[in-house]
Scaffold this motif. Sequence first.
Motif, short mmCIF file in Angstrom:
data_model
loop_
_atom_site.label_atom_id
_atom_site.label_comp_id
_atom_site.label_asym_id
_atom_site.label_seq_id
_atom_site.Cartn_x
_atom_site.Cartn_y
_atom_site.Cartn_z
N ALA A 29 1.20 -1.06 -0.07
CA ALA A 29 0.44 -0.50 0.23
C ALA A 29 0.89 1.51 -0.08
O ALA A 29 2.06 0.86 1.45
CB ALA A 29 -0.89 -0.05 1.51
N MET A 31 0.26 5.44 -0.34
CA MET A 31 -0.58 6.44 0.10
C MET A 31 -0.04 7.88 1.43
O MET A 31 0.83 7.18 1.31
CB MET A 31 -1.89 5.64 1.13
CG MET A 31 -3.43 7.10 1.19
SD MET A 31 -5.05 6.41 1.65
CE MET A 31 -4.73 5.33 3.47
N ILE A 41 -12.53 5.61 0.76
CA ILE A 41 -12.01 5.02 1.22
C ILE A 41 -13.06 3.33 0.23
O ILE A 41 -13.83 3.23 1.30
CB ILE A 41 -11.93 4.01 2.00
CG1 ILE A 41 -10.34 4.79 2.55
CG2 ILE A 41 -10.12 2.76 1.72
CD1 ILE A 41 -9.25 5.71 2.32
N LYS A 49 -10.59 -2.99 2.96
CA LYS A 49 -10.33 -1.59 3.50
C LYS A 49 -10.81 -1.42 4.64
O LYS A 49 -10.18 -0.63 5.49
CB LYS A 49 -12.11 -1.11 3.16
CG LYS A 49 -12.69 -1.35 1.28
CD LYS A 49 -14.12 -0.60 0.92
CE LYS A 49 -15.21 -0.99 1.92
NZ LYS A 49 -15.12 -2.78 2.28
N VAL A 216 -10.15 6.32 -2.94
CA VAL A 216 -8.97 5.04 -3.61
C VAL A 216 -9.58 4.00 -3.07
O VAL A 216 -10.64 4.20 -2.15
CB VAL A 216 -8.04 5.29 -2.13
CG1 VAL A 216 -7.60 4.05 -1.87
CG2 VAL A 216 -6.91 6.91 -2.08
N VAL A 218 -9.99 -0.20 -3.27
CA VAL A 218 -9.03 -0.90 -2.45
C VAL A 218 -9.80 -2.41 -3.37
O VAL A 218 -11.18 -3.01 -3.52
CB VAL A 218 -8.82 -1.07 -1.20
CG1 VAL A 218 -8.20 -2.29 -0.55
CG2 VAL A 218 -9.28 0.13 -0.01
N LEU A 223 -3.99 -1.19 -3.42
CA LEU A 223 -4.79 0.93 -3.54
C LEU A 223 -4.72 0.18 -5.23
O LEU A 223 -3.35 1.19 -5.19
CB LEU A 223 -4.08 1.43 -2.59
CG LEU A 223 -4.00 1.30 -1.10
CD1 LEU A 223 -3.88 2.52 -0.11
CD2 LEU A 223 -5.37 0.54 -0.89
N ASP A 226 -6.64 6.05 -7.08
CA ASP A 226 -6.73 7.32 -6.33
C ASP A 226 -7.28 8.84 -7.36
O ASP A 226 -6.46 8.67 -8.51
CB ASP A 226 -5.34 7.53 -5.48
CG ASP A 226 -5.57 8.56 -4.74
OD1 ASP A 226 -4.56 8.25 -4.11
OD2 ASP A 226 -6.08 9.19 -5.03
#
Length: 230
Positions: A29, A31, A41, A49, A216, A218, A223, A226
């Motif tokens: 991940a 971010m 999310i 998540k 974002v 998932v 991820l 975005d």
Amino acid sequence: MTRTVPLIELEGVAKDYPGPPTVRALRDAQMTVGKGEYVSIVGRSGSGKSTLLNVVGLLDRPTCGRYSFAGVDTGSLSERRRTALRARAIGFVFQGFHLMPHRTVVENVGMGLIYQGASWRQRRRIAEEKLEAVGLGSRSTALPTMLSGGEMQRVAIARALACSPSLLLCDEPTGNLDSQTADGILQIVDDLVEAQLTVLMITHDPQVAARAHRSVVVRDGRLIHDQGRG
């Protein structure tokens, strides 16, 4: 020019749950979330998540990778210091309200301040301020069993705000509410973002997700998308 430190930075973060077989719920991940940003999310059930929320909320340690919160490498913190950071800097709002039924509304809101050593007078003053902020100042002496679902969620938000957190983590906070009541809750969140509180919102609802600055997605622990608003 001074560099602004992001509130949240995930670098190659993964989270495994022991088996057998071992399950990798979060994979590599990456971010970054700035202060005052509102990020939704989204993803199917089981996508990762909630694992992401648990890692960001300092409830779980990542198996590998680096998670920095306000410039602090959380992997270097002892469990005691992680707990203290979570208590003072992160507020949680869940789909279930998690209120203590035999405590008044004002007692519920002030509960988290006990761990900061606040006196009852201090807890009551802060709790009443937060209840006023969410439109429930007149209900401070009521028990949760006397409240509607929307009112209970407002109490839960006030409780999350009592410690003046830097980050608010919301996990499907409108999932149990009708659309009109949900819109009132989401307006409170919008107002908090306007006041520069950072918010991460887990949701299945595209309309809820669209209120954030960006989303974002998932999928299978990754991820993968975005996208900013507009």
